[in-house]
Design a protein around this motif. Structure first.
Motif, PDB file in Angstrom:
ATOM      1  N   MET A   1     -56.937  47.244   6.160  1.00  0.00           N
ATOM      2  CA  MET A   1     -55.690  46.865   6.773  1.00  0.00           C
ATOM      3  C   MET A   1     -54.741  46.413   5.658  1.00  0.00           C
ATOM      4  O   MET A   1     -55.148  45.735   4.736  1.00  0.00           O
ATOM      5  CB  MET A   1     -55.938  45.726   7.774  1.00  0.00           C
ATOM      6  N   LYS A   2     -53.507  46.783   5.784  1.00  0.00           N
ATOM      7  CA  LYS A   2     -52.538  46.425   4.754  1.00  0.00           C
ATOM      8  C   LYS A   2     -52.315  44.916   4.725  1.00  0.00           C
ATOM      9  O   LYS A   2     -52.387  44.236   5.748  1.00  0.00           O
ATOM     10  CB  LYS A   2     -51.225  47.147   5.002  1.00  0.00           C
ATOM     11  N   GLU A   3     -52.051  44.427   3.530  1.00  0.00           N
ATOM     12  CA  GLU A   3     -51.896  42.986   3.307  1.00  0.00           C
ATOM     13  C   GLU A   3     -50.771  42.385   4.143  1.00  0.00           C
ATOM     14  O   GLU A   3     -50.928  41.304   4.722  1.00  0.00           O
ATOM     15  CB  GLU A   3     -51.654  42.733   1.815  1.00  0.00           C
ATOM     16  N   TRP A   4     -49.638  43.079   4.258  1.00  0.00           N
ATOM     17  CA  TRP A   4     -48.514  42.516   5.001  1.00  0.00           C
ATOM     18  C   TRP A   4     -48.808  42.448   6.497  1.00  0.00           C
ATOM     19  O   TRP A   4     -48.330  41.551   7.189  1.00  0.00           O
ATOM     20  CB  TRP A   4     -47.217  43.291   4.716  1.00  0.00           C
ATOM     21  N   ILE A   5     -49.650  43.356   7.001  1.00  0.00           N
ATOM     22  CA  ILE A   5     -50.032  43.310   8.424  1.00  0.00           C
ATOM     23  C   ILE A   5     -50.924  42.092   8.672  1.00  0.00           C
ATOM     24  O   ILE A   5     -50.752  41.378   9.664  1.00  0.00           O
ATOM     25  CB  ILE A   5     -50.747  44.621   8.849  1.00  0.00           C
ATOM     26  N   LYS A   6     -51.869  41.847   7.773  1.00  0.00           N
ATOM     27  CA  LYS A   6     -52.748  40.682   7.910  1.00  0.00           C
ATOM     28  C   LYS A   6     -51.944  39.389   7.937  1.00  0.00           C
ATOM     29  O   LYS A   6     -52.149  38.524   8.786  1.00  0.00           O
ATOM     30  CB  LYS A   6     -53.743  40.625   6.744  1.00  0.00           C
ATOM     31  N   LYS A   7     -51.033  39.275   6.999  1.00  0.00           N
ATOM     32  CA  LYS A   7     -50.235  38.056   6.925  1.00  0.00           C
ATOM     33  C   LYS A   7     -49.330  37.902   8.146  1.00  0.00           C
ATOM     34  O   LYS A   7     -49.116  36.801   8.637  1.00  0.00           O
ATOM     35  CB  LYS A   7     -49.422  38.037   5.631  1.00  0.00           C
ATOM     36  N   SER A   8     -48.822  39.006   8.653  1.00  0.00           N
ATOM     37  CA  SER A   8     -47.986  38.959   9.859  1.00  0.00           C
ATOM     38  C   SER A   8     -48.789  38.485  11.062  1.00  0.00           C
ATOM     39  O   SER A   8     -48.305  37.695  11.883  1.00  0.00           O
ATOM     40  CB  SER A   8     -47.387  40.340  10.156  1.00  0.00           C
ATOM     41  N   VAL A  13     -50.082  34.366  15.078  1.00  0.00           N
ATOM     42  CA  VAL A  13     -51.070  33.552  15.788  1.00  0.00           C
ATOM     43  C   VAL A  13     -50.767  32.066  15.601  1.00  0.00           C
ATOM     44  O   VAL A  13     -50.859  31.278  16.547  1.00  0.00           O
ATOM     45  CB  VAL A  13     -52.499  33.896  15.321  1.00  0.00           C
ATOM     46  N   ALA A  14     -50.405  31.676  14.387  1.00  0.00           N
ATOM     47  CA  ALA A  14     -50.075  30.268  14.131  1.00  0.00           C
ATOM     48  C   ALA A  14     -48.886  29.827  14.984  1.00  0.00           C
ATOM     49  O   ALA A  14     -48.877  28.722  15.538  1.00  0.00           O
ATOM     50  CB  ALA A  14     -49.788  30.044  12.649  1.00  0.00           C
ATOM     51  N   LEU A  15     -47.897  30.674  15.112  1.00  0.00           N
ATOM     52  CA  LEU A  15     -46.726  30.331  15.920  1.00  0.00           C
ATOM     53  C   LEU A  15     -47.049  30.312  17.412  1.00  0.00           C
ATOM     54  O   LEU A  15     -46.618  29.413  18.137  1.00  0.00           O
ATOM     55  CB  LEU A  15     -45.579  31.313  15.644  1.00  0.00           C
ATOM     56  N   LEU A  16     -47.802  31.305  17.885  1.00  0.00           N
ATOM     57  CA  LEU A  16     -48.124  31.390  19.309  1.00  0.00           C
ATOM     58  C   LEU A  16     -49.056  30.270  19.774  1.00  0.00           C
ATOM     59  O   LEU A  16     -49.012  29.868  20.939  1.00  0.00           O
ATOM     60  CB  LEU A  16     -48.741  32.746  19.634  1.00  0.00           C
ATOM     61  N   THR A  17     -49.902  29.777  18.889  1.00  0.00           N
ATOM     62  CA  THR A  17     -50.824  28.703  19.273  1.00  0.00           C
ATOM     63  C   THR A  17     -50.266  27.331  18.917  1.00  0.00           C
ATOM     64  O   THR A  17     -50.986  26.349  18.992  1.00  0.00           O
ATOM     65  CB  THR A  17     -52.195  28.882  18.583  1.00  0.00           C
ATOM     66  N   PHE A  18     -48.989  27.287  18.568  1.00  0.00           N
ATOM     67  CA  PHE A  18     -48.324  26.036  18.206  1.00  0.00           C
ATOM     68  C   PHE A  18     -49.067  25.289  17.099  1.00  0.00           C
ATOM     69  O   PHE A  18     -49.194  24.081  17.110  1.00  0.00           O
ATOM     70  CB  PHE A  18     -48.146  25.122  19.425  1.00  0.00           C
ATOM     71  N   GLY A  19     -49.623  26.031  16.175  1.00  0.00           N
ATOM     72  CA  GLY A  19     -50.274  25.435  15.020  1.00  0.00           C
ATOM     73  C   GLY A  19     -51.723  25.049  15.215  1.00  0.00           C
ATOM     74  O   GLY A  19     -52.341  24.513  14.306  1.00  0.00           O
ATOM     75  N   LEU A  20     -52.314  25.291  16.406  1.00  0.00           N
ATOM     76  CA  LEU A  20     -53.718  24.952  16.611  1.00  0.00           C
ATOM     77  C   LEU A  20     -54.630  25.783  15.723  1.00  0.00           C
ATOM     78  O   LEU A  20     -55.664  25.308  15.272  1.00  0.00           O
ATOM     79  CB  LEU A  20     -54.115  25.143  18.082  1.00  0.00           C
ATOM     80  N   ILE A  21     -54.265  27.032  15.523  1.00  0.00           N
ATOM     81  CA  ILE A  21     -55.003  27.866  14.582  1.00  0.00           C
ATOM     82  C   ILE A  21     -54.073  28.074  13.389  1.00  0.00           C
ATOM     83  O   ILE A  21     -53.175  28.902  13.423  1.00  0.00           O
ATOM     84  CB  ILE A  21     -55.424  29.215  15.204  1.00  0.00           C
ATOM     85  N   SER A  22     -54.307  27.288  12.368  1.00  0.00           N
ATOM     86  CA  SER A  22     -53.428  27.315  11.202  1.00  0.00           C
ATOM     87  C   SER A  22     -53.853  28.419  10.228  1.00  0.00           C
ATOM     88  O   SER A  22     -54.963  28.944  10.329  1.00  0.00           O
ATOM     89  CB  SER A  22     -53.456  25.961  10.506  1.00  0.00           C
ATOM     90  N   PRO A  23     -53.015  28.756   9.262  1.00  0.00           N
ATOM     91  CA  PRO A  23     -53.372  29.806   8.305  1.00  0.00           C
ATOM     92  C   PRO A  23     -54.598  29.491   7.456  1.00  0.00           C
ATOM     93  O   PRO A  23     -55.210  30.402   6.921  1.00  0.00           O
ATOM     94  CB  PRO A  23     -52.118  29.909   7.416  1.00  0.00           C
ATOM     95  N   ASP A  24     -54.997  28.234   7.339  1.00  0.00           N
ATOM     96  CA  ASP A  24     -56.195  27.926   6.563  1.00  0.00           C
ATOM     97  C   ASP A  24     -57.423  27.717   7.446  1.00  0.00           C
ATOM     98  O   ASP A  24     -58.429  27.191   7.016  1.00  0.00           O
ATOM     99  CB  ASP A  24     -55.957  26.717   5.660  1.00  0.00           C
ATOM    100  N   HIS A  25     -57.386  28.119   8.695  1.00  0.00           N
ATOM    101  CA  HIS A  25     -58.499  28.002   9.637  1.00  0.00           C
ATOM    102  C   HIS A  25     -59.636  28.940   9.218  1.00  0.00           C
ATOM    103  O   HIS A  25     -59.421  29.975   8.590  1.00  0.00           O
ATOM    104  CB  HIS A  25     -58.010  28.352  11.051  1.00  0.00           C
TER     105      HIS A  25
END
Length: 191
Positions: A1-8, A13-25
């Motif tokens: 999977m392309k890097e920009w898709i992963k980061k997107s 997910v971080a925005l939709l879960t209001f930060g419950l699942i953060s990028p360092d999860h």
């Protein structure tokens, strides 16, 4: 999977879960670091062979319990935590554990000392139990040794070593000491 898709995906997910699942999860650790097996989400704990300590008749009981206690501690730490905290554990925490074992065993009646045993399964994941010393005849715990992961704001993660006694029905924490991990989330126990 392309890097920009992963980061997107991570940002969405971080925005939709209001930060419950953060990028360092931990969920993202597996997704982003598939190439590095040391950081994979799944533990290789089943591939490790551990020898159980056999109690030697020639050694004093407290020495054999101490040997088993050290081994159970390092089994609990696993290959990812153990090497990082080994020096501080051996120099600061384990002598205190040994002292508690010696004083507690000294309080036990001589005819009941031979019934003392140590548990052989430290708990994994994020549970606290390292090992318990118990009466093999009655199956009641005498001492429970635990380690808890504490997060101090602005400071990082610490491993808080403590124990509980049967005398006060395991209600009080008796501190043994703390070992600093880092600002990054520590891995699960037994990993």
């Amino acid at each position: 999977m392309k890097e920009w898709i992963k980061k997107s995906i991570i940002i969405t997910v971080a925005l939709l879960t209001f930060g419950l699942i953060s990028p360092d999860h931990l969920i993202w650790e597996h997704l982003l670091d598939n190439k590095n097996p040391e950081k994979s989400f799944h533990s290789n704990v089943n591939n490790i062979d551990y020898e159980q300590v056999e109690i030697d008749e020639g050694l004093a009981l407290t020495d054999s319990i101490s040997t088993a206690a050290r081994e159970q501690s390092y089994i609990k730490f696993g290959e990812r935590i153990g090497p990082v905290i080994q020096n501080e554990f051996d120099e600061i925490i384990f002598p205190r554990i040994q002292e508690v074992i010696d004083t507690t065993v000294a309080k036990v009646a001589q005819d009941k000392v031979i019934n003392l045993a140590i548990t052989e399964q430290p708990s994994g994941e994020y549970h606290e139990k390292i090992f318990n010393i118990y009466n093999n005849e009655t199956r009641k715990d005498l001492i429970r040794f635990h380690v808890r992961t504490d997060k101090k704001p602005q400071d990082g993660y610490y491993f808080n070593f403590h124990y509980h006694l049967a005398e006060d029905k395991y209600s009080k924490h008796y501190a043994l000491g703390e070992i600093y991990w880092s600002k990054n989330t520590p891995p699960k126990w037994l990993s």
